[in-house]
Design an enzyme around this catalytic site. Sequence first.
Site, PDB file in Angstrom:
ATOM      1  CG  HIS A 110      -3.040  -3.115   4.401  1.00  0.00           C
ATOM      2  ND1 HIS A 110      -1.844  -2.663   4.884  1.00  0.00           N
ATOM      3  CD2 HIS A 110      -3.540  -2.091   3.671  1.00  0.00           C
ATOM      4  CE1 HIS A 110      -1.647  -1.416   4.477  1.00  0.00           C
ATOM      5  NE2 HIS A 110      -2.650  -1.043   3.737  1.00  0.00           N
ATOM      6  CB  CYS A 153      -0.987  -0.043   1.160  1.00  0.00           C
ATOM      7  SG  CYS A 153      -2.409   1.020   0.866  1.00  0.00           S
TER       8      CYS A 153
HETATM    9  N1  GLN Z   1      -1.801   6.783   2.523  1.00  0.00           N
HETATM   10  C1  GLN Z   1      -1.983   5.959   1.369  1.00  0.00           C
HETATM   11  C2  GLN Z   1      -3.355   6.075   0.734  1.00  0.00           C
HETATM   12  O1  GLN Z   1      -4.320   6.383   1.399  1.00  0.00           O
HETATM   13  C3  GLN Z   1      -1.669   4.518   1.714  1.00  0.00           C
HETATM   14  C4  GLN Z   1      -2.613   3.932   2.741  1.00  0.00           C
HETATM   15  C5  GLN Z   1      -2.229   2.563   3.193  1.00  0.00           C
HETATM   16  O2  GLN Z   1      -1.049   2.211   3.294  1.00  0.00           O
HETATM   17  N2  GLN Z   1      -3.228   1.775   3.547  1.00  0.00           N
HETATM   18  O3  GLN Z   1      -3.496   5.850  -0.447  1.00  0.00           O
END
Ligand code: GLN
Length: 252
Positions: free
Chosen positions: A196, A95
Site C-alpha cells: 500500500h 493486499c
Molecule cells: N485483511 C487482510 C489481512 O489482514 C488484508 C489487509 C489489507 O488489505 N491491508 O491480511
Amino acid sequence: MTTCIKIAHLFPELLNLYADQGNLAVLAKRAMLRDIEVSITQVKLGSQLDLASIDLIMLGGGSDREQAVVGKELLRYKADLQEAVDAGLPILAVCGGYQLLGSYYELANKERIQGLSLLDFATIAGPNRLIGNIAIEWLQADGSPTGKTIVGFENHGGRTHHNYPALGRVLQGHGNNGEDHFEGIQYKGIVATYIHGPLLPKNPHIADHLLQKALRYRGFFEPLSVLDDELAFMAHNAMLNRLGVSMMMKEK
Ligand code: GLN
C-alpha cells in the site's frame, strides 16, 4: 496517442486501505500527460460490472470484514473474470484484493473467506500482523532482476504462499509471508502485491508498467513517452534510505 483506457475500480467504498485510491490518481495523471484519456468506473456493491469494455481493474485492500462482504459479491463475476484474466486483462490487486484472487483467506478463527480462485493459491492468517515499510527488488516475470526497486507500506495478517512468479524479492520488510522473501505475484495481466502507501506515487515505473499493459490489452503497442519523475524518485529513494537499502532508483 488518441485512445482511452477504461479502468474499473472495484468496491472503492470498502477496499481502500492506506489510500489505495491514490493509485488511480497516478494512473490517470500519467496517462493524461501523454494525451491518453482515462475513464474510471466505480463499481460499488450491487452495481453491474461489464468487463467487455474494461482495460484495467483496480482492487484495493480492506479489513477482514470488508473482504468477506466483497468476496461474496465478487463470486458473481467469477466466470467472466476468469475469462478476462486468461485473455490478459490487467489487474492491480493490493493486499486484501490480492488475497481475494486466490481460493480462500483463512482467518485466525479458521473461518474462510472464499476467494475467486482465479489463481491457485491460498492465504492463511498468522499469529501476528506483518506491518511496516517495505522495499523489494522488482523481478521480471522469468525471475531475473530488473535492477529496479519498489517501496511502500504493508499491514497484513494473512500469509500467502504460491508458485507463481513473484513481483519482487524482499530487501526490507515481510512480503508474501515473512518467510520466503518473495512479494506479490505477476501472472499475465495481474500485478498483485501487499504494498500500500499507495503503491504508485512513489513507484512511477510500476504505474507505467500497468498503463502499458492496459494499452497492449486494447491493441496499442507504442512505447509510452518518458516523463519527468525526479520528485517521485526522490520520495522513492528517501524510503530506500530510511530502510537502509543501498540500491537507488534513477530516472529513466
Ligand atoms: N485483511 C487482510 C489481512 O489482514 C488484508 C489487509 C489489507 O488489505 N491491508 O491480511
